[in-house]
Scaffold this motif. Structure first.
Motif, short mmCIF file in Angstrom:
data_model
loop_
_atom_site.label_atom_id
_atom_site.label_comp_id
_atom_site.label_asym_id
_atom_site.label_seq_id
_atom_site.Cartn_x
_atom_site.Cartn_y
_atom_site.Cartn_z
N VAL A 158 11.60 -46.58 5.13
CA VAL A 158 12.24 -45.27 4.95
C VAL A 158 11.85 -44.80 3.54
CG1 VAL A 158 14.41 -44.00 4.90
CG2 VAL A 158 14.19 -46.04 6.37
N LEU A 159 11.11 -43.72 3.49
CA LEU A 159 10.69 -43.15 2.20
C LEU A 159 11.64 -42.03 1.82
CD1 LEU A 159 6.92 -42.77 3.05
CD2 LEU A 159 7.93 -44.50 1.54
N ASP A 160 11.86 -41.84 0.53
CA ASP A 160 12.67 -40.70 0.10
C ASP A 160 12.16 -40.27 -1.27
OD1 ASP A 160 14.69 -38.84 0.58
OD2 ASP A 160 16.21 -40.04 -0.45
N SER A 161 11.08 -39.51 -1.27
CA SER A 161 10.48 -39.08 -2.53
C SER A 161 11.53 -38.34 -3.36
CB SER A 161 9.31 -38.14 -2.24
OG SER A 161 8.81 -37.63 -3.46
N ARG A 162 11.50 -38.60 -4.64
CA ARG A 162 12.39 -37.86 -5.54
C ARG A 162 11.74 -36.54 -5.95
NH1 ARG A 162 13.95 -42.75 -3.64
NH2 ARG A 162 12.14 -43.58 -4.73
N TYR A 163 10.62 -36.19 -5.35
CA TYR A 163 9.96 -34.91 -5.65
C TYR A 163 10.16 -33.92 -4.51
CZ TYR A 163 7.70 -37.86 -9.09
OH TYR A 163 7.47 -38.75 -10.11
#
Ligand code: OOG
Ligand code: MG
Length: 256
Positions: free
Chosen positions: A135-140
Motif C-alpha cells: 500500500v503506497l501513500d505518497s506524501r506528494y
C-alpha cells in the motif's frame, strides 16, 4: 534545501494527512544523496516512536511502474514494523492520504547477504518467498514526484499486506515466470510475471545489496524485502476491493 527540512516537511505531511508539492519543483537540483539522508531521518522518526526496521523495499523496478510514475530509475526504502497491515482487515483509509496498491513478490532472507550479490546468491540466501500487496501513500500531491522526492519520502511506503503462503524458492516455478493476476472488484485490471521486475525479482534484491555495499551494509537474516510492484498501482477508495492472485503463493485481498 537541506535533508532535515525535507524530512520534517514529509513527517508533518504524513501526520496531518496533507500532501505537499514535490521539493524538486523549487529545488530542481536536489540530489539523490541528500534525498537518502532525508529518508534516513524520516525512518528514524518512526524508530523514535517505537517501531523497528523489518526489512527493505525496492521501488520502480518494473517498466510498468516506471512508466506509471514517470521516473525511470529504481530506488530503495525501509520497511518498519508499524507498516505491517493484518491481512483480512480493512485498510484504514482515514489514516491515509490517497493510497494505491500494487502486487509484489516478497523475500524473507534466511542468511546474511553481502555484495557482490547475484540472482543465485539471493536465491540461495532466501528462506521463503511470499506474495504481497504494498500500500503506497505518497506524501506528494497526486503522486507527482521526481526521483529525489520519492527517495526522501521513503519510496511512498505506507503499509504492506503479506500473502498466506511461505514457499521455498525452489518449490516454486522459475520466479521469472511466476504469474500474477490483479483484480479490482473482480475485474482483471493487470497481469504480470515475476520477470517484470528487472528480469527476475531476485535481481532487485541483489541490486539493493550491491547498491548499499559501499556503506558497508549487509542484508541480515530475517529481513523482509519487497522486490517492487509488478504492475501499475490501483487507487484504493471507499469500497475498493483489490485482489492479487499469484501462481503457487495464494491470493492477497485488500479492501477498504
Ligand atoms: C514509488 C514507490 C515505488 C514500487 O514498488 O515500484 C514502489 C511510488 O510508486 O509511489 O514501491
Ligand atoms: Mg512497491
Amino acid at each position: 534545501m537541506d535533508a532535515r527540512s525535507i524530512a520534517d516537511a514529509l513527517i508533518v505531511a504524513e501526520r496531518e494527512r496533507k500532501a505537499i508539492a514535490p521539493f524538486t519543483d523549487a529545488a530542481p537540483d536536489l540530489d539523490a544523496d541528500t534525498a537518502y539522508q532525508a529518508q534516513r531521518m524520516v525512518v528514524q522518526h518512526r524508530l523514535d516512536r517505537g517501531e523497528r526496521v523489518i526489512g527493505a523495499k525496492l521501488g520502480l523496478t518494473s517498466r510498468a511502474k516506471q512508466e506509471a510514475m514517470g521516473v525511470h530509475e529504481p530506488l530503495y526504502g525501509w520497511l518498519t514494523s508499524g507498516m505491517v497491515h493484518p491481512s483480512g482487515e480493512p485498510l484504514p483509509l482515514g489514516e491515509l492520504i490517497h493510497p494505491r496498491v500494487e502486487p509484489e513478490i516478497a523475500f524473507l532472507i534466511g542468511r546474511e547477504l553481502t555484495a557482490p550479490a547475484t540472482i543465485t546468491s539471493v536465491l540461495e540466501a532466501t528462506e521463503a518467498v511470499f506474495a504481497a500487496v504494498e500500500v503506497l501513500d505518497s506524501r506528494y500531491e497526486e503522486f507527482r514526484f521526481r526521483l529525489p522526492d520519492v527517495i526522501a519520502d521513503n519510496a511512498s511506503a505506507s503499509r504492506i499486506v503479506l500473502g498466506p503462503r511461505a514457499r521455498a524458492a525452489d518449490e516454486l516455478c522459475d520466479l521469472r515466470l511466476l504469474g500474477c493476476v490483479l483484480r479490482a472488484r473482480g475485474d482483471v485490471v493487470a497481469t504480470a510475471a515475476g520477470g517484470a521486475v528487472m528480469g527476475h525479482p531476485a535481481a532487485a534484491v541483489a541490486w539493493l545489496v550491491n547498491k548499499l555495499s559501499p556503506e558497508d551494509w549487509r542484508l541480515e537474516r530475517g529481513a523482509l524485502v519487497l522486490s517492487g510492484g509488478l504492475t501499475a498501482p490501483v487507487p484504493m477508495r471507499p469500497g475498493s476491493v483489490v485482489s492479487a492472485e499469484f501462481d503457487g503463493l495464494g491470493t492477497v485481498d485488500v479492501y477498504s
